[in-house]
Write an enzyme that holds these catalytic residues in place. Structure first.
Site, PDB file in Angstrom:
ATOM      1  N   GLU A  32      -1.132  -8.932   4.835  1.00  0.00           N
ATOM      2  CA  GLU A  32      -0.893  -9.234   6.275  1.00  0.00           C
ATOM      3  C   GLU A  32      -2.282  -9.102   7.058  1.00  0.00           C
ATOM      4  OE1 GLU A  32      -0.878  -4.572   5.817  1.00  0.00           O
ATOM      5  OE2 GLU A  32      -0.370  -6.337   4.717  1.00  0.00           O
ATOM      6  N   CYS A  45       1.030  -1.229  -0.265  1.00  0.00           N
ATOM      7  CA  CYS A  45       0.043   0.043   0.078  1.00  0.00           C
ATOM      8  C   CYS A  45       0.776   1.372   0.128  1.00  0.00           C
ATOM      9  CB  CYS A  45      -1.059   0.006   1.112  1.00  0.00           C
ATOM     10  SG  CYS A  45      -2.322   1.083   1.053  1.00  0.00           S
ATOM     11  N   HIS A  68      -3.507  -5.651   0.762  1.00  0.00           N
ATOM     12  CA  HIS A  68      -2.836  -6.072   2.188  1.00  0.00           C
ATOM     13  C   HIS A  68      -2.732  -7.492   2.431  1.00  0.00           C
ATOM     14  CE1 HIS A  68      -2.492  -1.718   3.834  1.00  0.00           C
ATOM     15  NE2 HIS A  68      -3.370  -1.524   2.831  1.00  0.00           N
TER      16      HIS A  68
END
Length: 232
Positions: A205, A86, A203
């Site tokens: 994660e 990002c 993302h």
């Protein structure tokens, strides 16, 4: 394998990444303050999401000059692995580690969603945990996530097969309605020609812990770990 997560003033996804590398994968992980200059102890440098330096001037424009990013450039040039997520992707383009730029979303709105992506390459350490053309779901949250590059750069990316992820329909098709921010060629993530630097707007994660109901992002981190361990 030792991970380093760069922390800028304004970073807000750094702990999320560390939770994956340190707690889920049980790998040594340290938070790297943006003023640090020595990253020689790290195998992987991760530039996380957030709003580095408040996104003043433009996203990533100030972060690129930080000592930690200068050290990241050296790390990448030595063949070290670098992941930008990002805002981290924005920083990598500003720093010249990846071509192109991330500009305002097509509809000029901040987007928080969970689009589907098609995995274009599986021969990189980052993506060896996926099957080719696999469709995965990863969260996005950005206002400037529209990938843009001039025609020559875009052609080079395609010719060199540097596009790693594309926004797509759940069936894996490329359609305007499935391109949330208007990125050229539906680009959601790219790598450099060597494959050691990866930038992506979604993302991984945030889709790694089973408690969150989606682990499509965990394969990216596990693939990298397995690739390095196989060589060792």
């Amino acid at each position: 394998m030792k991970f380093g997560v760069i922390v800028f003033p304004g970073s807000n996804c750094d702990r999320d990444v560390a939770m994956v590398t340190r707690d889920l994968l049980e790998q040594p992980t340290r938070m790297v303050w943006h003023e640090e200059r020595d990253l020689s102890d790290l195998d992987v440098v991760i530039v996380p999401g957030g709003f580095s330096y408040g996104d003043y001037l433009r996203c990533g424009a100030i972060a690129r000059f930080s000592p930690a990013m200068q050290a990241t450039l050296d790390h990448a040039q030595r063949g070290g692995m670098v992941l930008g997520i990002c805002n981290g992707f924005q920083v990598l383009t500003e720093a010249g580690l990846l071509p192109g730029a991330l500009v305002r979303n097509r509809d000029l709105n901040f987007i928080c969603d969970r689009p589907t992506l098609r995995v274009e390459r599986t021969d990189f350490p980052w993506t060896q945990g996926y099957s080719r053309n696999a469709v995965i779901t990863l969260p996005i949250a950005h206002g400037e996530g529209c990938y843009y590059a001039d025609a020559d750069t875009l052609k080079s990316l395609e010719d060199q097969q540097q596009v790693v992820f594309r926004y797509c329909t759940p069936e894996g098709e490329l359609a305007d309605a499935a391109n949330p921010n208007g990125s050229l060629n539906h680009i959601a993530g790219i790598c450099n020609r060597q494959g050691n630097v990866l930038g992506m707007m979604p993302h991984p994660e945030r889709a790694s812990d089973a408690m969150l109901g989606n682990t499509d992002g965990l394969a990216l981190f596990e693939g990298l770990l397995n690739a390095v361990q196989a060589v060792a």
